[in-house]
Motif scaffolding. Structure first.
Motif, PDB file in Angstrom:
ATOM      1  N   VAL A 130       0.799  -1.226  -0.162  1.00 51.33           N
ATOM      2  CA  VAL A 130      -0.194  -0.037  -0.156  1.00 51.33           C
ATOM      3  C   VAL A 130       0.923   1.311   0.271  1.00 51.33           C
ATOM      4  O   VAL A 130       2.064   1.196   0.517  1.00 51.33           O
ATOM      5  CB  VAL A 130      -0.906   0.053   1.208  1.00 51.33           C
TER       6      VAL A 130
ATOM      7  N   ARG B  48       1.686   4.479   1.693  1.00 50.48           N
ATOM      8  CA  ARG B  48       1.320   5.256   2.873  1.00 50.48           C
ATOM      9  C   ARG B  48       1.694   6.788   2.820  1.00 50.48           C
ATOM     10  O   ARG B  48       2.427   7.038   2.141  1.00 50.48           O
ATOM     11  CB  ARG B  48       2.204   4.416   4.045  1.00 50.48           C
TER      12      ARG B  48
ATOM     13  N   THR C   3      -3.192   3.266   6.943  1.00 50.58           N
ATOM     14  CA  THR C   3      -4.144   3.373   5.985  1.00 50.58           C
ATOM     15  C   THR C   3      -5.618   3.153   6.842  1.00 50.58           C
ATOM     16  O   THR C   3      -5.713   2.785   7.946  1.00 50.58           O
ATOM     17  CB  THR C   3      -4.299   1.904   4.878  1.00 50.58           C
TER      18      THR C   3
ATOM     19  N   ASN D 198      -8.948   9.929   3.691  1.00 50.63           N
ATOM     20  CA  ASN D 198      -8.946   8.756   2.687  1.00 50.63           C
ATOM     21  C   ASN D 198      -9.974   9.329   1.576  1.00 50.63           C
ATOM     22  O   ASN D 198      -9.697   9.059   0.447  1.00 50.63           O
ATOM     23  CB  ASN D 198      -9.436   7.440   3.603  1.00 50.63           C
TER      24      ASN D 198
END
Length: 526
Positions: free
Chosen positions: A7, A9, A287, A362
């Motif tokens: 992912v 970050r 996340t 997000n």
């Protein structure tokens, strides 16, 4: 729920600590028994000076200045009972009508001790046209004293608002006058304009004031010697304490750390370190999916949650549980184990708001100012810091103290607003370089369609308004003990060191390095 291994970050490259392991050990070779005897003798001598003139009205101005010097030299904790007795005597004898000299000093000292004396005493400083009288313009000592007094004003005190504008402008003129440039007077003015006494942490004010006081014709040698020896003895104690908490504490947070008993400081040091880790986890590592799982585990508060956590979150979770287990053992011995419930309640609120911020980041959502204020001020980490700082402070802290703080009363709210706004002003640009929740600056710009500079001006005004509101609330909070009030004010003072003009906390520069070395490394030469 499966999480992606690869992912992207929102990480950030924080600079490494400058301090290495120099605070891990403490060398107690110095024989301090002899010094402590000297300090006790000096304290007795100063006590006699305070109480010996208490009933002599003609000496009250000198006594007032003595108390002011004791406070600014950082040794007021030796004479709390004598100072309180003296100022109560002054209030009973004079009320709002001080008849001695040094009126501005009287006003500042009385207000900072909790006496709500009237600012009407300054009406005589103005002429019939509302301008400040001409003799004051060239009275540098009088200008400085009036300037410092204005920082104890409350909302609506127009005469003190006017006095602040007048003294700032005149002192700035004097500091730039070739006649005074590079002089002690100019230095004193520049330091005052940069940070007034009311916004200075007591230990830093002592460091600044001791060399200045030493050069004064009115210098009391007993007081000066006590200030130097007292500073060094307290520094030695702080070194010893830091060696015990250094593996937990971020040394840049030491301004919040000083003050209170050892147990209280130990817990606060660990809490601040944990708060920094949580802040970075939510802001600069996790996340949203990971943080949802972690937040749920925190709310369940059980070691059985470890297996469900992503691997790198397990250490943080263990540290969190361990911190509170250690504190619970201490509070059980004090008969106050239930106080931990208040701290945990504040932390749960704080963690929940962090998750909401992570959700906004997000979704790349820019909240309204009202939404932003609710999450980052009303339920902020600064509120949690305040409440956690009360743990194990002793008899000054009761259930009512925690209940009071959890409602975020006006005094605490003003402090949290100040902290949040100062933080936003100096950190928002760097934070926006990565995926991060919109700052208050961005929210304000979007909602009101104004420039970034305009928001800076508005937010800086909010900071000053918060100080003024804290002044009023600290005078009105009669049911709240002074140690609690001072915890709130000292957090605001710490922010004025760590977040004024730049993020000194993250990017430690020469000024902060010098402060820390002076506080916990280099003794004052006696």
């Amino acid at each position: 729920m499966s999480l992606q291994e690869n992912v992207i970050r929102p990480t950030v490259n924080f600079p490494p600590s400058l301090w290495g392991d120099q605070f891990l050990t403490y060398d107690e070779r110095e024989d301090q028994a002899g010094l402590e005897k000297v300090v006790e003798d000096l304290k007795d001598k100063v006590r006699q000076e305070i109480l010996g003139t208490l009933d002599v009205p003609s000496q009250h101005t000198n006594l007032l200045r003595l108390i002011d010097s004791i406070q600014r030299l950082g040794i007021a904790y030796h004479f709390e009972e004598e100072i309180d007795r003296t100022l109560h005597h002054f209030y009973d004898a004079y009320g709002d009508n001080w008849t001695g000299g040094a009126t501005s000093v009287w006003f500042r000292v009385m207000r900072q001790q909790g006496f709500f004396v009237s600012s009407d005493v300054f009406k005589s400083y103005k002429d019939k046209n509302g301008a400040f009288k001409e003799p004051l313009e060239n009275d540098i000592a009088g200008l400085l004293e009036l300037y410092e007094a204005t920082y104890l004003r409350v909302p609506g005190e127009v005469i003190l608002d006017d006095a602040l504008a007048f003294t700032k402008a005149r002192l700035d003129e004097i500091s730039n006058d070739p006649l005074w440039r590079n002089s002690i007077v100019s230095t004193q003015i520049i330091e005052a304009l940069k940070q007034p006494v009311h916004k200075r942490l007591p230990r830093l004010e002592a460091l600044r004031y001791i060399p200045f006081y030493q050069q004064q014709a009115s210098c009391n040698e007993s007081l000066l010697k006590l200030a130097k020896l007292g500073f060094n003895l307290l520094q030695s104690l702080h070194k010893k304490e830091l060696s015990q908490v250094y593996k937990y504490v971020n040394i840049n947070e030491s301004f919040v750390y000083f003050g209170g008993g050892m147990v209280s400081k130990m817990f606060l040091a660990k809490t601040l370190a944990m708060e920094t880790i949580l802040d970075d986890t939510y802001d600069a590592y996790g996340t949203y999916e990971e943080l949802e799982i972690f937040t749920a585990a925190v709310h369940r508060w059980s070691v059985t949650c470890l297996d469900a956590l992503p691997e790198k979150y397990k250490l943080i979770y263990r540290m969190l549980l361990s911190l509170y287990e250690d504190m619970e053992k201490i509070l059980i011995k004090m008969g106050k184990a239930h106080h931990l419930n208040y701290i945990r309640e504040a932390m749960m609120e704080y963690i929940g708001c962090y998750l909401k911020e992570a959700k906004w980041a997000n979704e790349e959502y820019i909240p309204t100012m009202e939404e932003h204020k609710e999450v980052t001020t009303v339920s902020s980490g600064y509120k949690f810091t305040l409440i956690a700082s009360f743990a194990a402070m002793g008899d000054a802290i009761t259930d009512e103290t925690f209940k009071w703080a959890l409602t975020l009363p006006p005094l605490a709210k003003a402090c949290c607003v100040l902290c949040r706004v100062m933080d936003d002003i100096v950190t928002h640009k760097e934070e926006q370089e990565r995926k991060h929740v919109a700052s208050g600056i961005q929210c304000y710009m979007k909602e009101f369609e104004v420039t970034e500079q305009h928001v800076y001006d508005v937010f800086n005004s909010k900071v000053e308004d918060a100080w003024v509101e804290m002044n009023e609330e600290s005078l009105k909070c009669k049911d709240v003990k002074m140690p609690v009030i001072m915890r709130v004010i000292n957090l605001a003072r710490a922010m004025d060191v760590l977040y004024k003009n730049k993020d000194h906390y993250t990017h430690v520069g020469p000024e902060l390095i010098n402060h820390i070395k002076s506080l916990v490394v280099d003794p004052i030469m006696a």
